[in-house]
Write an enzyme that holds these catalytic residues in place. Structure first.
Site, short mmCIF file in Angstrom:
data_model
loop_
_atom_site.label_atom_id
_atom_site.label_comp_id
_atom_site.label_asym_id
_atom_site.label_seq_id
_atom_site.Cartn_x
_atom_site.Cartn_y
_atom_site.Cartn_z
N SER A 47 0.85 -1.20 0.00
CA SER A 47 0.00 0.00 0.00
C SER A 47 0.88 1.24 0.00
O SER A 47 1.05 1.90 1.02
CB SER A 47 -0.93 -0.01 1.22
N LYS A 58 -6.75 2.07 -3.17
CA LYS A 58 -6.59 1.26 -1.96
C LYS A 58 -6.60 2.15 -0.72
O LYS A 58 -7.24 1.82 0.29
CB LYS A 58 -5.27 0.48 -2.05
N LYS A 115 -0.95 4.16 8.67
CA LYS A 115 -0.17 4.52 7.49
C LYS A 115 -1.07 4.74 6.27
O LYS A 115 -0.89 5.70 5.51
CB LYS A 115 0.86 3.43 7.20
#
Length: 300
Positions: free
Chosen positions: A104, A179, A248
């Site tokens: 990611s 995402k 994150k």
């Protein structure tokens, strides 16, 4: 059947990467693996089909032995180190090679590295995954793919060795953006679910029935369906995704908000609360522990 002529390079054998590499081998691919952890490499070797696994000491050595290289790494910073650091991938890329970043990462950083790879005649595709460790083990992940037609055609056989739902998202960088935005929506739903369960508990409600009500009604989301009864109510807190990684992804969504000039107050709230939770509980605990954080924050 996919072309199995050469091995697939695989860098990053963490919680998701290890079962993904195993899935490739189970589906007939040879894997050339690289990881900083000797234990992870040993775990991959356990039960590997004969002749299906080789290891490489550096990312550059992976590039020397594979035409397609999968990265399953936790942050853009680590991706950049693997690509551009000592014995990195980038200087070793040859024309026609493909690097598939399945972590990611930050979309802007993905685009930058894609331009650097293109200067060497190689391609980078962003292909982050959605799904649990269990889906990684069975090769049934959902995979988002950013890249042009030629890049996708080269990547598709490898991706189908790890995933079931393959969704093309547009140009390189678009999959990492989608995402991050998807995970923001998931985090918001998880936060709302955890808060509702805390309030229901304070009222003395039956939390299993509250979960049933939400799943039968308009409050239904992936957290109510797969996390409430399974992880939160029993206090198991083992959904398979770390709190720090959730934070994150929220920061990546925040960078998109900044880049686009989008006012996003609910995202700002999620970022603040997840940062506070990581400071209190640490980054390695499960993301469902946002529920436990809310209790501790309230003094419960």
């Amino acid at each position: 059947m996919a072309d199995r002529a050469g091995p697939v390079g695989f860098i990053g054998l963490g919680m998701m990467g290890l079962p993904m590499a195993r899935s490739l081998m189970a589906r007939g691919f040879a894997v050339l693996a690289c990881d900083s952890s000797a234990a992870a490499l040993a775990a991959l070797a356990e039960g590997a089909p004969a002749g299906a696994l080789a290891t490489a000491p550096t990312p550059a050595a992976v590039a020397a032995g594979a035409e397609v290289v999968v990265l399953m790494l936790p942050t853009s910073r680590i991706v950049a180190e693997v690509m551009e650091g000592k014995d990195g991938l980038l200087p070793a890329l040859r024309p026609g090679m493909l690097v598939i970043d399945m972590g990611s990462s930050e979309p802007a950083e993905t685009r930058r590295l894609a331009e650097a790879a293109a200067a060497r005649g190689a391609r980078i595709m962003d292909a982050p995954v959605s799904g649990s460790v269990a889906k990684a083990k069975t090769g049934t992940l959902a995979i988002m793919c950013g890249g042009d037609d030629a890049t996708f055609a080269q990547a598709e056989p490898v991706l189908r060795g790890m995933g079931e739902a393959i969704i093309r998202t547009g140009a390189v960088g678009s999959a990492h953006a989608m995402k991050a935005l998807n995970n923001f929506v998931y985090a918001a739903g998880l936060l709302a679910t955890a808060e509702a369960l805390r309030m229901g508990e304070a009222l003395g409600l039956d939390l299993n029935i509250l979960s049933d009500v939400m799943n039968a009604s308009s409050g239904r989301n992936i957290a109510t369906e797969t996390k409430a009864k399974q992880e939160i109510i029993p206090g198991r807190y083992a959904g398979g995704f770390q709190l720090g990684l959730m934070r994150k992804d929220l920061e990546t969504a925040g960078s998109i908000a900044t880049e686009t000039g989008t006012d996003s107050p609910s995202l700002a709230l999620c970022r603040a609360l997840w940062s506070e939770a990581v400071a209190m509980l640490g980054p390695k605990v499960d993301n469902t522990e946002i529920h436990r954080f809310l209790g501790r924050r309230a003094g419960g």
